[in-house]
Design an enzyme around this catalytic site. Sequence first.
Site, PDB file in Angstrom:
ATOM      1  N   GLN A 100       9.925  17.657  55.067  1.00 12.95           N
ATOM      2  CA  GLN A 100      11.152  16.894  55.494  1.00 12.95           C
ATOM      3  C   GLN A 100      12.388  17.322  54.759  1.00 12.95           C
ATOM      4  O   GLN A 100      12.362  17.482  53.796  1.00 12.95           O
ATOM      5  CB  GLN A 100      10.940  15.494  55.533  1.00 12.95           C
ATOM      6  CG  GLN A 100      10.774  14.894  54.032  1.00 12.95           C
ATOM      7  CD  GLN A 100      10.696  13.029  54.101  1.00 12.95           C
ATOM      8  OE1 GLN A 100      10.910  12.637  55.045  1.00 12.95           O
ATOM      9  NE2 GLN A 100      10.341  12.608  52.888  1.00 12.95           N
TER      10      GLN A 100
ATOM     11  N   HIS B 111      19.029   8.451  54.571  1.00 13.65           N
ATOM     12  CA  HIS B 111      18.860  10.059  54.600  1.00 13.65           C
ATOM     13  C   HIS B 111      20.211  10.560  54.596  1.00 13.65           C
ATOM     14  O   HIS B 111      20.170  11.569  53.935  1.00 13.65           O
ATOM     15  CB  HIS B 111      17.924  10.152  55.614  1.00 13.65           C
ATOM     16  CG  HIS B 111      16.786   9.769  55.121  1.00 13.65           C
ATOM     17  ND1 HIS B 111      15.385  10.232  55.828  1.00 13.65           N
ATOM     18  CD2 HIS B 111      15.899   8.827  54.547  1.00 13.65           C
ATOM     19  CE1 HIS B 111      14.427   9.799  55.496  1.00 13.65           C
ATOM     20  NE2 HIS B 111      14.539   8.810  54.438  1.00 13.65           N
TER      21      HIS B 111
ATOM     22  N   TYR C   9      15.024   0.882  48.839  1.00 20.46           N
ATOM     23  CA  TYR C   9      15.895   1.939  49.491  1.00 20.46           C
ATOM     24  C   TYR C   9      17.232   1.969  48.939  1.00 20.46           C
ATOM     25  O   TYR C   9      17.881   3.035  48.945  1.00 20.46           O
ATOM     26  CB  TYR C   9      15.829   1.933  50.913  1.00 20.46           C
ATOM     27  CG  TYR C   9      14.443   2.281  51.477  1.00 20.46           C
ATOM     28  CD1 TYR C   9      14.165   3.706  51.615  1.00 20.46           C
ATOM     29  CD2 TYR C   9      13.510   1.198  51.644  1.00 20.46           C
ATOM     30  CE1 TYR C   9      12.843   4.085  52.037  1.00 20.46           C
ATOM     31  CE2 TYR C   9      12.129   1.594  52.357  1.00 20.46           C
ATOM     32  CZ  TYR C   9      11.791   3.136  52.348  1.00 20.46           C
ATOM     33  OH  TYR C   9      10.614   3.354  52.909  1.00 20.46           O
TER      34      TYR C   9
ATOM     35  N   HIS D 265      11.686   0.876  58.424  1.00 18.35           N
ATOM     36  CA  HIS D 265      11.197   0.389  56.802  1.00 18.35           C
ATOM     37  C   HIS D 265      10.994  -1.301  57.137  1.00 18.35           C
ATOM     38  O   HIS D 265      10.480  -1.766  56.089  1.00 18.35           O
ATOM     39  CB  HIS D 265      11.992   0.730  56.100  1.00 18.35           C
ATOM     40  CG  HIS D 265      11.932   2.436  55.834  1.00 18.35           C
ATOM     41  ND1 HIS D 265      10.640   2.984  55.638  1.00 18.35           N
ATOM     42  CD2 HIS D 265      13.041   3.213  55.788  1.00 18.35           C
ATOM     43  CE1 HIS D 265      11.104   4.058  55.448  1.00 18.35           C
ATOM     44  NE2 HIS D 265      12.302   4.443  55.515  1.00 18.35           N
TER      45      HIS D 265
ATOM     46  N   HIS E 195       9.821  -5.052  57.847  1.00 12.85           N
ATOM     47  CA  HIS E 195       8.622  -5.818  58.013  1.00 12.85           C
ATOM     48  C   HIS E 195       8.840  -7.288  58.706  1.00 12.85           C
ATOM     49  O   HIS E 195      10.342  -7.663  58.487  1.00 12.85           O
ATOM     50  CB  HIS E 195       8.290  -6.170  56.343  1.00 12.85           C
ATOM     51  CG  HIS E 195       7.519  -5.100  55.752  1.00 12.85           C
ATOM     52  ND1 HIS E 195       6.820  -5.287  54.771  1.00 12.85           N
ATOM     53  CD2 HIS E 195       7.556  -3.936  56.041  1.00 12.85           C
ATOM     54  CE1 HIS E 195       6.330  -4.088  54.367  1.00 12.85           C
ATOM     55  NE2 HIS E 195       6.683  -3.294  55.080  1.00 12.85           N
TER      56      HIS E 195
ATOM     57  N   ASP F 264       4.363 -10.427  46.904  1.00 13.53           N
ATOM     58  CA  ASP F 264       4.791  -9.793  48.266  1.00 13.53           C
ATOM     59  C   ASP F 264       3.650  -8.587  48.267  1.00 13.53           C
ATOM     60  O   ASP F 264       3.856  -7.748  47.293  1.00 13.53           O
ATOM     61  CB  ASP F 264       5.830  -9.478  48.615  1.00 13.53           C
ATOM     62  CG  ASP F 264       6.212  -9.032  50.131  1.00 13.53           C
ATOM     63  OD1 ASP F 264       5.987  -7.881  49.998  1.00 13.53           O
ATOM     64  OD2 ASP F 264       6.542  -9.554  50.919  1.00 13.53           O
TER      65      ASP F 264
ATOM     66  N   HIS G 210       2.813 -11.618  54.216  1.00 14.20           N
ATOM     67  CA  HIS G 210       4.166 -12.225  53.279  1.00 14.20           C
ATOM     68  C   HIS G 210       3.915 -13.796  53.006  1.00 14.20           C
ATOM     69  O   HIS G 210       3.410 -14.261  53.915  1.00 14.20           O
ATOM     70  CB  HIS G 210       5.432 -11.846  54.141  1.00 14.20           C
ATOM     71  CG  HIS G 210       5.585 -10.288  54.231  1.00 14.20           C
ATOM     72  ND1 HIS G 210       5.936  -9.323  53.417  1.00 14.20           N
ATOM     73  CD2 HIS G 210       5.114  -9.409  55.729  1.00 14.20           C
ATOM     74  CE1 HIS G 210       5.969  -8.089  54.124  1.00 14.20           C
ATOM     75  NE2 HIS G 210       5.325  -8.376  55.074  1.00 14.20           N
TER      76      HIS G 210
END
Length: 716
Positions: A118, A174, A231, A398, A400, A418, A449
């Site tokens: 990637q 990114h 992130y 990403h 949840h 978590d 969760h």
Amino acid sequence: MSYQPLLISFEEAAELRKHLGQDSLIGNSLALEIAALEAYMPIGIEIPGHGEAGGYEHNRHKQNYIHLDLAGRLYLITEEPRYLAYAQQMLLEYARVYPTLELNTSRDSNPPGRLFHQTLNENMWMLYASCAYSCIRHTFDESQRNAIENDLFKLMIELFVDVYAEDFDIVHNHGLWAVAGVGVCGYAIQDQASVDKALYGLKGDSVSGGFIAQLTQLFSPDGYYMEGPYYHRFSLRPIYLFAEAIERRQPEIGIYELKDQVIKTTTYAVMSTAFPNGVLPALNDSSKSIDIRDEGVVIATNVCFKRYSQDVNLLAMAKHQNKVWVHSSGAGLSDAVAAQADIPGFNWGSLSLTDGPQGERGGVSILRHRDAKSDDSMALLWFGQHGSDHKLHSALDHGHFDGLHLSLFNRGQEFTQDYGYGRWVNIEPKFGGRYIPQNKSYAKQTIAHNTVVVDQMSQNKGDTATAEARWGEKHFFVTDDTELQAMSARVQNYYDGVNQQRSVVMFELPGFTKPLVLDVFKLTSESEHCYDYPVHFKGQIIRTDFDYQQESVLNPLGDAQGYQHLWKVASGSVKDSSLVSWLMGDSYYSLVSSAAKDSEVIFARIGANDPDFNLRSEPVLILRQRGKNQVFANVFETHGYFNEAIEASTDARGQVESVSVLHSDDYATLVELQLTNSRVVMVAVSNQDGDAVNADHQLTVNGQKYQWLGPVKVFA
């Protein structure tokens, strides 16, 4: 000499040279980097071909750029000729090989590079290699410089800027690495046109793309990043490496002052979410082990101290990190730590951060309490936007399904867990080091969760597009008195026709060594539902105050929405209040819960329908209630001490005996706590909207009048 390295000048290198051999943060950090480089160099230089994500080839390319960067910087500081020769040879070898490589095979929807599967990894390689090249560019002859710049770096820039133009201009985590890599490389090879594209985007408007657009659009006004702290900390490295290069090459831009010092704001946002042990909370796809020792956070700590303010929390973080960036900012921070006689643990205090570009998409609230022994308690309530961005790739969802998620921490550990993400990072035999299938089938699902699940379905039906269009709202946030703090948030229609409000109260009581945490989870609906309140914990069950039946044959709790991965271990019916205690480390924890008609407590364990043992085997406690309008009133009590080595156990039984909801409607909720020695504590929580939540309140229950001002009151 007119050409200067990007991040460390020749003069700064000479000053850093004076710290070699010193017993200080900067001296020890230098020694660690030298030791790492010395250990890697004997392996020799190898430029491998293509391989699996997380496989040998991937890791070799990664280790190559890490140690190439070390060799370049350490040559300037130590003037060791072996480091120069190593870096020179590495760059020349990559320049020889790179043009011959075809594009790699992508294992997901992220486009491939020539070295990695990637482009994200290739952006990282180019950034680090460019920093190294800038340190030793003056040592190459013209033909060597042409080879490195034309056959390596310019080909990389072409790949990222032209071939993958859409990804280059995307405002995303990114995208940050892409523009930082190209920008730093442009500076290193004296290609201002590429630098301008990295700064201002391909259209040159600082809006549709580029570093300026990233900084002005990616974060909320409070600096929070939608994908969460895991992130967010990853974004700090490209931000600071590029920003330092900009400040040194084009100081007129004023990058550190941009948008009211957005770089500082967003840095403090991620730092201030950390648990007291430095670990970052697992919101969205997140590792359970990433902490403030992460390289990006270390760099940010150092540069913030130099460029912004000498915050005592930055000193505390540097002490916790036990290292500094080998850079002039690291030397300054090291000196400041050495000059400070006593540095307490970092404490960012209680705070509430908004989410969304304008701060309009929910957020995260955090309560913190430091006791007389400097032990920190923390409660985190998340109610922001779904942590994904489909402007880039669908595979990079990403997010949840965990609106109103709650994490609790004290005595050095997160005691309601978590799960985090489902991934064995860079472990090639485990699904190539990528996300395991159970990341979607379990880790993302609501049951994974600590928030209520309705009818055993995930929030927003587990649909990302639906979730992206919704977010929560802050109800109240009270931190005026350290003896009583509270936070509350709401989400609406995450389940059709069901509204949810979660209010968390952290308060001190005489005779308790730690503050109690009362979690009041209020659900309203016109239809009857099954409500599950899961609590993920680690440790050993010590006692309960109700009977339960253990399963002789294990079966999954359900067949979808994450329930298919939970073994039902035991269960019991409860009519009144219920108590479950567990031992974790050297501390006891008790969960005392209100009950409703036909309430049930279920003991479960992660691992069903997982033939490859991809999931961690961890316990889960589920409180199940049925009805229309329901209130879970749950008290978390920390108590006692255990030391097996000296056979010591104290206060293994807590002081909270039962919890009851005496009243709940749209106006207020009243909860009763029965304590040992016939003590009674009442807690009132306002359910009012808008300004009314802060007004005077009056409630009469069972002939007793309760009056209070503001969102919450403890009557003890």
